[in-house]
Design a protein around this motif. Structure first.
Motif, PDB file in Angstrom:
ATOM      1  N   THR A  46       0.832  -1.197   0.000  1.00 45.13           N
ATOM      2  CA  THR A  46       0.000   0.000   0.000  1.00 45.13           C
ATOM      3  C   THR A  46       0.870   1.252   0.000  1.00 45.13           C
TER       4      THR A  46
ATOM      5  N   TYR B 257       3.516   0.351   5.206  1.00 42.49           N
ATOM      6  CA  TYR B 257       3.157   1.183   4.064  1.00 42.49           C
ATOM      7  C   TYR B 257       4.413   1.727   3.383  1.00 42.49           C
TER       8      TYR B 257
ATOM      9  N   ASP C 295      -2.492   4.953  -2.786  1.00 39.06           N
ATOM     10  CA  ASP C 295      -3.783   4.513  -2.258  1.00 39.06           C
ATOM     11  C   ASP C 295      -4.369   5.529  -1.285  1.00 39.06           C
TER      12      ASP C 295
END
Length: 226
Positions: free
Chosen positions: A2, A26, A47
């Motif tokens: 992500t 992340y 995202d």
């Protein structure tokens, strides 16, 4: 992995927040000005955008407006030292999905991040169709009477929850928990504002008795399946 774009010019906030996001797994990119953040957001495959309201060069509200006009799929979490209700409303109106005031607790902010991203794992791919409304999770697309409509992230998630429980009353607390990840927002106008925007976009602003989305006073909302 992500990808998160963090637009924050205060190094004392950006550095620890970037580290915390990295520990969560992340992939984090940091930008310190409005124009740079906008260019990255529109050109990258992020995202989530964590967006400071007071960026130099272009404020966060304008960045958010331009991002939302061009990338409806990008989740936006706004950070600001302004905590008045008016500023909260303005941030949401610009297209932000959530809004966190400074100073914030890191654990709370990370919970908000997880709430915004929790449905992006691809597990929710079943088409939901109720009456003339069709929701296609895999394409993140909504069609009303065969025509596609554009919904912001929170409007999409709100409609999804209502459709998945069509014919049933969904409490305000359940909606806030599933869509915003925070039942403490029940005292604000956030849900009502988004419900109003959703009704307008799906053409559900006729006489109360004929609306698809019924308000069950004191409890929540029901999407009429008939």
């Amino acid at each position: 992995m992500t990808a998160v774009l963090l637009a924050e010019d205060d190094e004392a906030i950006a550095a620890p927040l970037s580290r915390a996001l990295g520990r969560e797994g992340y992939d984090v990119t940091v930008e310190q000005t409005g124009p740079d953040a906008l260019e990255r957001a529109l050109g990258g495959s992020f995202d989530l955008l964590i967006l400071d309201l007071g960026l130099p060069g272009m404020d966060g509200l304008e960045v958010c407006r331009q991002v939302r006009a061009n990338r409806s799929d990008l989740a936006v979490l706004m950070l600001t030292a302004r905590t008045d209700e008016v500023d909260f409303v303005v941030g949401l109106d610009a297209g932000a999905d959530d809004y966190v005031g400074k100073p914030f607790r890191l654990a709370e902010l990370m919970a908000r991040v997880r709430a915004l991203l929790r449905r992006r794992g691809g597990s929710e791919d079943s088409v939901v169709e109720v009456g003339d409304i069709r929701l296609e999770p895999a394409a993140r697309r909504v069609l009303v009477d065969g025509s596609e409509i554009a919904l912001a992230n929170k409007e999409y998630e709100l409609l999804r929850v209502l459709l998945e429980h069509a014919g049933q009353v969904v409490s305000r607390e359940q909606i806030l928990r599933e869509v915003w990840g925070d039942v403490e927002l029940r005292g604000s106008k956030t849900l009502d504002m988004h419900m109003s925007w959703l009704r307008r976009k799906i053409g559900d602003e006729g006489p109360v008795a004929e609306r698809r989305i019924a308000t069950v006073r004191g409890v929540g909302f029901r999407f009429n399946a008939d």
